[in-house]
Design a protein around this motif. Structure first.
Motif, PDB file in Angstrom:
ATOM      1  N   SER A 360      26.952  94.458  79.760  1.00  0.00           N
ATOM      2  CA  SER A 360      27.385  93.290  78.780  1.00  0.00           C
ATOM      3  C   SER A 360      26.816  91.993  79.259  1.00  0.00           C
ATOM      4  N   ALA A 361      26.657  91.900  80.588  1.00  0.00           N
ATOM      5  CA  ALA A 361      26.119  90.758  81.080  1.00  0.00           C
ATOM      6  C   ALA A 361      24.832  90.490  80.794  1.00  0.00           C
ATOM      7  N   LYS A 362      24.071  91.458  80.630  1.00  0.00           N
ATOM      8  CA  LYS A 362      22.587  91.427  80.176  1.00  0.00           C
ATOM      9  C   LYS A 362      22.596  90.971  78.687  1.00  0.00           C
ATOM     10  N   LEU A 363      23.510  91.496  77.814  1.00  0.00           N
ATOM     11  CA  LEU A 363      23.451  90.940  76.533  1.00  0.00           C
ATOM     12  C   LEU A 363      23.998  89.596  76.316  1.00  0.00           C
ATOM     13  N   GLY A 364      24.447  88.911  77.393  1.00  0.00           N
ATOM     14  CA  GLY A 364      24.728  87.464  77.274  1.00  0.00           C
ATOM     15  C   GLY A 364      26.237  87.431  77.496  1.00  0.00           C
ATOM     16  N   TYR A 365      26.954  88.331  77.739  1.00  0.00           N
ATOM     17  CA  TYR A 365      28.559  88.039  77.720  1.00  0.00           C
ATOM     18  C   TYR A 365      28.938  87.734  79.168  1.00  0.00           C
ATOM     19  N   ASP A 366      29.751  86.915  79.234  1.00  0.00           N
ATOM     20  CA  ASP A 366      30.450  86.444  80.526  1.00  0.00           C
ATOM     21  C   ASP A 366      31.626  87.955  80.854  1.00  0.00           C
ATOM     22  N   VAL A 367      31.472  87.974  81.980  1.00  0.00           N
ATOM     23  CA  VAL A 367      32.242  89.418  82.428  1.00  0.00           C
ATOM     24  C   VAL A 367      33.203  89.091  83.590  1.00  0.00           C
ATOM     25  N   ILE A 368      34.333  89.921  83.507  1.00  0.00           N
ATOM     26  CA  ILE A 368      35.215  89.919  84.621  1.00  0.00           C
ATOM     27  C   ILE A 368      35.292  91.542  84.840  1.00  0.00           C
ATOM     28  N   LEU A 369      35.068  91.668  86.045  1.00  0.00           N
ATOM     29  CA  LEU A 369      34.997  93.012  86.825  1.00  0.00           C
ATOM     30  C   LEU A 369      36.168  93.697  87.167  1.00  0.00           C
ATOM     31  N   GLN A 370      36.682  94.710  86.493  1.00  0.00           N
ATOM     32  CA  GLN A 370      38.055  95.370  86.972  1.00  0.00           C
ATOM     33  C   GLN A 370      37.560  97.109  86.813  1.00  0.00           C
ATOM     34  N   LEU A 407      28.894  94.764  91.744  1.00  0.00           N
ATOM     35  CA  LEU A 407      27.471  94.820  91.445  1.00  0.00           C
ATOM     36  C   LEU A 407      26.475  94.828  92.521  1.00  0.00           C
ATOM     37  N   ALA A 408      26.747  95.850  93.648  1.00  0.00           N
ATOM     38  CA  ALA A 408      26.163  96.022  94.699  1.00  0.00           C
ATOM     39  C   ALA A 408      24.761  96.554  94.408  1.00  0.00           C
ATOM     40  N   GLN A 409      24.624  97.119  93.306  1.00  0.00           N
ATOM     41  CA  GLN A 409      23.146  97.853  92.955  1.00  0.00           C
ATOM     42  C   GLN A 409      22.252  96.740  92.429  1.00  0.00           C
ATOM     43  N   LEU A 410      22.820  95.190  92.200  1.00  0.00           N
ATOM     44  CA  LEU A 410      21.859  94.549  91.641  1.00  0.00           C
ATOM     45  C   LEU A 410      21.290  93.441  92.861  1.00  0.00           C
ATOM     46  N   HIS A 411      20.033  93.122  92.740  1.00  0.00           N
ATOM     47  CA  HIS A 411      19.581  92.121  94.039  1.00  0.00           C
ATOM     48  C   HIS A 411      20.550  90.957  93.992  1.00  0.00           C
ATOM     49  N   PRO A 412      20.502  90.493  95.308  1.00  0.00           N
ATOM     50  CA  PRO A 412      21.432  89.413  95.283  1.00  0.00           C
ATOM     51  C   PRO A 412      21.217  88.094  94.402  1.00  0.00           C
ATOM     52  N   ASP A 413      19.842  87.958  94.127  1.00  0.00           N
ATOM     53  CA  ASP A 413      19.356  86.859  93.281  1.00  0.00           C
ATOM     54  C   ASP A 413      19.122  87.335  91.800  1.00  0.00           C
ATOM     55  N   ASP A 414      19.875  88.314  91.394  1.00  0.00           N
ATOM     56  CA  ASP A 414      19.439  88.988  89.877  1.00  0.00           C
ATOM     57  C   ASP A 414      20.500  87.683  89.164  1.00  0.00           C
ATOM     58  N   PRO A 415      19.665  87.156  88.175  1.00  0.00           N
ATOM     59  CA  PRO A 415      20.438  86.041  87.208  1.00  0.00           C
ATOM     60  C   PRO A 415      21.570  86.742  86.501  1.00  0.00           C
ATOM     61  N   VAL A 416      21.628  88.033  86.304  1.00  0.00           N
ATOM     62  CA  VAL A 416      22.701  88.570  85.553  1.00  0.00           C
ATOM     63  C   VAL A 416      23.980  88.269  86.297  1.00  0.00           C
TER      64      VAL A 416
END
Ligand code: ACM
Length: 503
Positions: A360-370, A407-416
Motif C-alpha cells: 500500500s505504501a509503495k502505491l502511495g498510500y499513507d499507512v497505519i500498521l496493525q 517493517l523490519a524487512q525494509l532497509h532503514p533508509d527505504d523511502p517507503v
C-alpha cells in the motif's frame, strides 16, 4: 532524588497548560493519595518552549525541582507520563521521590493508537474513560473506536433511532440473536451523542484523539436488521458466507436506501467527532455478494463494471467523496477492494500482514500498521489450553509483542518508510466481556507495543524493558489493573526468561 510532598505545587506559565497540570495533580492524588495543599512550593514547573518539535518534551529533575518543557499540551502529557513512571512512593513518609534526570524525548511515530471493539462487547463510558486514562500513561495519542459491526450498532444516530433501538441489543426475543456470552439474557447498550462528546473531551484533556469507525459495507448486519426498509435488497438472491458465517451482512450498492443511510450517518458522525479522520472499515466483504441482484447488475451496466466486486470501489468512492465534502479524510482496512479503488488521500490500516502495508505504501498510500500477528491483543498470550484468548492470527507472548519491529524487512533508509504514519494495537471483544478480561488481555502487552510505537529499535532492549516493567507493576497494582503477571512463579526476571526460552 527530589522529594514531592503535600506541599508541592504545579506551576504553569499560562492558562492553556492548566488542563494537563490538573491531570497530573489528579493522578498523583489518585495513585499515591497525595492531595496537594493550596499553599505550597512550586516544585513542578511547566515551561513553554517554542523551539521543541510537536510532541517532543524535556523533563529535568534536579535539586531545584522538576521542569517539563514542551511547545504544547501533547508534550506536557508525555512529560507527566514519564514523570509518573519515575516516581517512587514512601508510604511511611507520605513522600514521592523522583530521581535526578535530564530527558529530551520525542516519538518515533506520530500516530500511536489503540483500537477497541465496543460492538461485540459493550463497555460503559466509565470503563472507556478508565482505559483512556491508562492509554495516556503510555503516550498513546489515538483511540480508534470500533462502534458498529454485525453483532451490534452502538452509536446514537438521531435520524435513525432504530439503529440503537433494535441494533444495540441481542436476545432470544430480539431481532439480533444472542451470541456466545449472552445466550441466556438480553444484552446490549449504546453511546448517546452526549456521552460521546464527554468521551471526546475526556480524551482530548489527555492528548488523545478519538477516531470513530463505522464498518461498511460488510460487517453491517446490525444496521441492515435495524433498517430493513432502506437496506434489504429483496430481489437479491446472491448467496455468500462472511468470515463470521453471516449470509446477510453486506450493504447493497444497488439500493438508493444504502446511500441515504450512508450520507445521513456520516453527516451525524462528522458533526459529532472533531477528528479530521473517519474510519469506514471496508474489511471482509465476502465472495459472492451482489452477483444475483438485478439492481446491482443495473448499476454495473450503467458504469461499465465487469465484476460485482467493482461495486465495492463504487460504494467506497461515494463514501470518500461524502467525507471529503464534510471535511474529513477516510480511513479503511487494507483489502483488495480498498487499495487502488479509492484516492491516495485515504489512509490504509494494514491488518493482514506487513507485506500488505508495504504494498500500500509503495502505491502511495499513507499507512497505519496493525498487523494482527503482533498487535491483536485478543490473541492468547501462551499456548496453555486454559489461557484466555484466541490463536487465529498468532499466539502473542509479551516477548513477541515487544519484539515486533515495524517493517523490519525494509532497509532503514527505504523511502517507503516515510509513508508509515504509525502503528496501533487492537482488541476484538466477542470473548472479552468484563473489565478484568480486558485488563488481562491488554496488560502488560500494551506497554510493550507502546514502547515500540514511541522508541526506535536502537533504544529498545527486552531485558531493560522487563526490569522497568517489574518496577512498573506496582503502578498498575495501584490502579487495580488485572494484568497477566509476567512472573507468575514469583522468580522475577530470571523466571520470565526461563519461560520464554522454553516456548
Ligand atoms: C479485521 O480484523 N477484520 C480488521
Amino acid at each position: 532524588m527530589y522529594e514531592l510532598t503535600r506541599y508541592s505545587q504545579i506551576c504553569v506559565e499560562d492558562q492553556a497548560m492548566q488542563s494537563v497540570a490538573n491531570w497530573l495533580k489528579d493522578e498523583i492524588d489518585r495513585l499515591f493519595a497525595i492531595t496537594t495543599k493550596s499553599i505550597g512550593q512550586q516544585d513542578i514547573r511547566f515551561r513553554h518552549s517554542p523551539v521543541l518539535d510537536n510532541e517532543a518534551y524535556k523533563l529535568r529533575v534536579d535539586h531545584t525541582g522538576i521542569e517539563i518543557e514542551s511547545n504544547g499540551n501533547a508534550g506536557f502529557v508525555y512529560g507527566c507520563a514519564t514523570l509518573m513512571q519515575l516516581m517512587d512512593f514512601d508510604k511511611d513518609r507520605q513522600t514521592l521521590y523522583v530521581p535526578h534526570v535530564s530527558i529530551h524525548d520525542a516519538p518515533r511515530f506520530r500516530y500511536r493508537g489503540v483500537m477497541l471493539d465496543s460492538a461485540r462487547s459493550f463497555q460503559p463510558i466509565s470503563e472507556i474513560k478508565r482505559l483512556l486514562n491508562l492509554l495516556a500513561h503510555y503516550k498513546i495519542n489515538t483511540f480508534h473506536w470500533h462502534l458498529t459491526d454485525d453483532e451490534a450498532w452502538r452509536l446514537e444516530i438521531h435520524a435513525f433511532p432504530e439503529l440503537t433501538d433494535v441494533g444495540a441489543w441481542r436476545g432470544s426475543e430480539r431481532v439480533l440473536e444472542p451470541q456466545l456470552h449472552s445466550i441466556q439474557r438480553d444484552y446490549g447498550g449504546y453511546y448517546t451523542q452526549h456521552e460521546v462528546a464527554e468521551i471526546i473531551e475526556y480524551a482530548a484533556a489527555r492528548n488523545i484523539q478519538v477516531i470513530p469507525e463505522i464498518d461498511v459495507p460488510g460487517h453491517s448486519r446490525a444496521a441492515i436488521k435495524s433498517l430493513p426498509h432502506l437496506l434489504v435488497d429483496k430481489e437479491d438472491s446472491s448467496s455468500y458466507r462472511s468470515a463470521q458465517n453471516y449470509c446477510d451482512n453486506v450493504l447493497s450498492p444497488g439500493l438508493p436506501g444504502t446511500y441515504q443511510f450512508l450520507d445521513t450517518v456520516f453527516e451525524e458522525v462528522a458533526a459529532l467527532f472533531p477528528s479530521p479522520f473517519i474510519h469506514i472499515g471496508a474489511d471482509q466483504v465476502p465472495v459472492g455478494v451482489w452477483s444475483d441482484s438485478p439492481s446491482c447488475h443495473a448499476l454495473m451496466a450503467e458504469h461499465g463494471y465487469h465484476n460485482p466486486k467493482d461495486l465495492q470501489g463504487h460504494l467506497l468512492r461515494h463514501v470518500e467523496d461524502k467525507l471529503k465534502s464534510l471535511g474529513k479524510r477516510m480511513l479503511g482496512w487494507e483489502e483488495g477492494n480498498l487499495v487502488n479503488k479509492v484516492s491516495k488521500d485515504t489512509i490504509v490500516y494494514s491488518w493482514l500482514s506487513e507485506e500488505a502495508a508495504i504494498n500500500s505504501a509503495k502505491l502511495g498510500y499513507d499507512v497505519i500498521l496493525q498487523p494482527g500477528q503482533s498487535t491483536y491483543l485478543d490473541m492468547a498470550q501462551d499456548d496453555n489450553v486454559n489461557e484466555p484468548g484466541v490463536h487465529s492470527a498468532n499466539t502473542i507472548t509479551l516477548e513477541k509483542a515487544y519484539h515486533y519491529e515495524p517493517l523490519a524487512q525494509l532497509h532503514p533508509d527505504d523511502p517507503v518508510k516515510k509513508r508509515i504514519l504509525g502503528m496501533q494495537a487492537a482488541i476484538w471483544t466477542e470473548r472479552i466481556t468484563s473489565p478484568e478480561t480486558l485488563d488481562y488481555m491488554m496488560f502488560p502487552r500494551l506497554t510493550a507495543l507502546a514502547e515500540t510505537a514511541w522508541s526506535t529499535n536502537n533504544h529498545k532492549d527486552y531485558r531493560a524493558f522487563l526490569s522497568r516493567l517489574k518496577r512498573h507493576l506496582s503502578l498498575l497494582d495501584r490502579q487495580r489493573v488485572k494484568y497477566k503477571h509476567p512472573w507468575p512463579t514469583g522468580q522475577g526476571i530470571q523466571g520470565a526468561q526461563y519461560q520464554t526460552q522454553r516456548q
